[in-house]
Design an enzyme around this catalytic site. Sequence first.
Site, PDB file in Angstrom:
ATOM      1  N   ILE A 161      34.752 101.779  25.365  1.00  0.00           N
ATOM      2  CA  ILE A 161      35.534 101.153  26.428  1.00  0.00           C
ATOM      3  C   ILE A 161      36.686 100.362  25.834  1.00  0.00           C
ATOM      4  O   ILE A 161      37.837 100.467  26.287  1.00  0.00           O
ATOM      5  CB  ILE A 161      34.633 100.264  27.295  1.00  0.00           C
ATOM      6  CG1 ILE A 161      33.639 101.120  28.082  1.00  0.00           C
ATOM      7  CG2 ILE A 161      35.466  99.405  28.250  1.00  0.00           C
ATOM      8  CD1 ILE A 161      32.580 100.332  28.823  1.00  0.00           C
ATOM      9  N   ASP A 180      35.832  93.023  16.394  1.00  0.00           N
ATOM     10  CA  ASP A 180      34.539  93.700  16.444  1.00  0.00           C
ATOM     11  C   ASP A 180      33.804  93.383  15.151  1.00  0.00           C
ATOM     12  O   ASP A 180      34.423  93.267  14.087  1.00  0.00           O
ATOM     13  CB  ASP A 180      34.733  95.219  16.585  1.00  0.00           C
ATOM     14  CG  ASP A 180      33.475  95.927  17.065  1.00  0.00           C
ATOM     15  OD1 ASP A 180      33.497  96.475  18.177  1.00  0.00           O
ATOM     16  OD2 ASP A 180      32.465  95.917  16.332  1.00  0.00           O
ATOM     17  N   GLU A 268      20.820  89.274  38.567  1.00  0.00           N
ATOM     18  CA  GLU A 268      21.460  90.046  39.627  1.00  0.00           C
ATOM     19  C   GLU A 268      20.425  90.482  40.655  1.00  0.00           C
ATOM     20  O   GLU A 268      19.269  90.749  40.298  1.00  0.00           O
ATOM     21  CB  GLU A 268      22.156  91.275  39.034  1.00  0.00           C
ATOM     22  CG  GLU A 268      23.266  90.934  38.044  1.00  0.00           C
ATOM     23  CD  GLU A 268      23.931  92.164  37.450  1.00  0.00           C
ATOM     24  OE1 GLU A 268      23.477  93.289  37.751  1.00  0.00           O
ATOM     25  OE2 GLU A 268      24.902  92.000  36.674  1.00  0.00           O
ATOM     26  N   HIS A 291      28.674  94.246  39.786  1.00  0.00           N
ATOM     27  CA  HIS A 291      28.288  95.181  38.710  1.00  0.00           C
ATOM     28  C   HIS A 291      28.718  96.609  39.046  1.00  0.00           C
ATOM     29  O   HIS A 291      27.930  97.552  39.009  1.00  0.00           O
ATOM     30  CB  HIS A 291      26.776  95.122  38.469  1.00  0.00           C
ATOM     31  CG  HIS A 291      26.379  95.563  37.101  1.00  0.00           C
ATOM     32  ND1 HIS A 291      25.308  95.029  36.425  1.00  0.00           N
ATOM     33  CD2 HIS A 291      26.910  96.502  36.260  1.00  0.00           C
ATOM     34  CE1 HIS A 291      25.185  95.614  35.234  1.00  0.00           C
ATOM     35  NE2 HIS A 291      26.149  96.509  35.123  1.00  0.00           N
ATOM     36  N   ILE A 292      30.011  96.743  39.323  1.00  0.00           N
ATOM     37  CA  ILE A 292      30.541  98.037  39.768  1.00  0.00           C
ATOM     38  C   ILE A 292      31.509  98.644  38.755  1.00  0.00           C
ATOM     39  O   ILE A 292      32.244  99.580  39.090  1.00  0.00           O
ATOM     40  CB  ILE A 292      31.257  97.917  41.137  1.00  0.00           C
ATOM     41  CG1 ILE A 292      32.390  96.884  41.070  1.00  0.00           C
ATOM     42  CG2 ILE A 292      30.255  97.574  42.236  1.00  0.00           C
ATOM     43  CD1 ILE A 292      33.306  96.901  42.272  1.00  0.00           C
ATOM     44  N   GLY A 293      31.516  98.129  37.524  1.00  0.00           N
ATOM     45  CA  GLY A 293      32.446  98.641  36.532  1.00  0.00           C
ATOM     46  C   GLY A 293      32.410 100.152  36.407  1.00  0.00           C
ATOM     47  O   GLY A 293      33.442 100.814  36.329  1.00  0.00           O
TER      48      GLY A 293
END
Length: 410
Positions: A161, A180, A268, A291-293
């Site tokens: 991503i 990272d 959640e 939480h709809i990514g």
Amino acid sequence: MGKVLTLDTLNRALLLENIHPDATARLTKAGYEVRTMPRALGEDDLIAALHGVSLVGIRSQTHVTQRVLAAAPELLAVGAFCIGTNQVDLAAAARRGVAVFNAPFSNTRSVVELAIAEIISMARRLPEKNANMHAGVWDKSSRGAHEVRGRKLGIVGYGNIGTQLSVIAESLGMSVYFYDIADKLAIGNARRCSSLEDLLESVETVTLHVDGRAGNHGFFGEAEFARMRPRSLFLNLSRGFVVDHVALRRHIESGHIAGAAVDVFPAEPKGNGEEFVSELRGLSNVILTPHIGGSTEEAQQDIGDFVSTKLIDFAESGATSMSVNMPNAALPAVPGTHRLSHLHQNVPGVLATINRVLAEHGVNVEGQLLRTRDELGYVLTDIGTTYSEDVLDELRAMGVTIRLRTIESG
């Protein structure tokens, strides 16, 4: 490691949490009786629901614990129809010969597009403008609204991503910085930061795309928010438990953080309609999404196809390609044979012992493949269809055997 004896494969599958119908269709076509449920299940309910089930599909809210696995001896594989697998006890699953599969790439584009949309929305102050319009307030002003072109974006976590977000952000004219813990090659003109602190002090927008490993709990809190430049933007579309939301609210209320977009939360609701509780509710400059990514029709269809195919391939051929907890092996099927799938402790001499048992019983090997991964070894062996139960008994009786299955190859 405990020994799991061969059990007849039951053609039953359980899919939870509104998994895309394509997964149901694919499993049904493969001969499975599929039960679907729209919500997550707690531990006790999941144990009850898994009775007689060989394949289970979950998303992020259902936890497959060691207790669940111990109570489900018929279970062959778990499909996580999402990216993360921290909701599954991977080690306990491996010890029982239960393969776990996920979809590491299928929803990448969807998450990236949401991140870009939220960055632009916050930069243009769209949530505030939208709320004012619905309240009947006309506020036509450029005050506080900015283009994203020329702004500095900091990406924390440069995986699938993060790297795709880097490319698209650069195409919009943003300057990209990333951090990272692994040694990642920069894409395009992105600049690698030597530390998280260096990134936070360099950019105007910070977006998190880290994984669900235990070490990331509480990864981003008071100290990290304090290091961010004044009036920065913050996004988290990775894992809910990595961010201290109390600290985030404090920095938003103080004005140090100009806006935030959050898609994932420490706790959640398990299903639609339940109350969502968060410290971030009620803040006008915070975009909250449930939480709809990865929740686009395109992504969910791809995930449904990909993970259900992996489950079927494992059940029907023993293939473990891209399993997150077992040695990865795939052996082309030989028609007219039976396949032995033998998961064992990774110690020297196991393959020789398997072949000795087969040879002593006059069983010919038509094809064979061994793969190892850490403490596990996995052998796929194609043999003729004529053999005695004694062969299987001896292989089960090997002290290193974890799970033995027989699969008809065709």
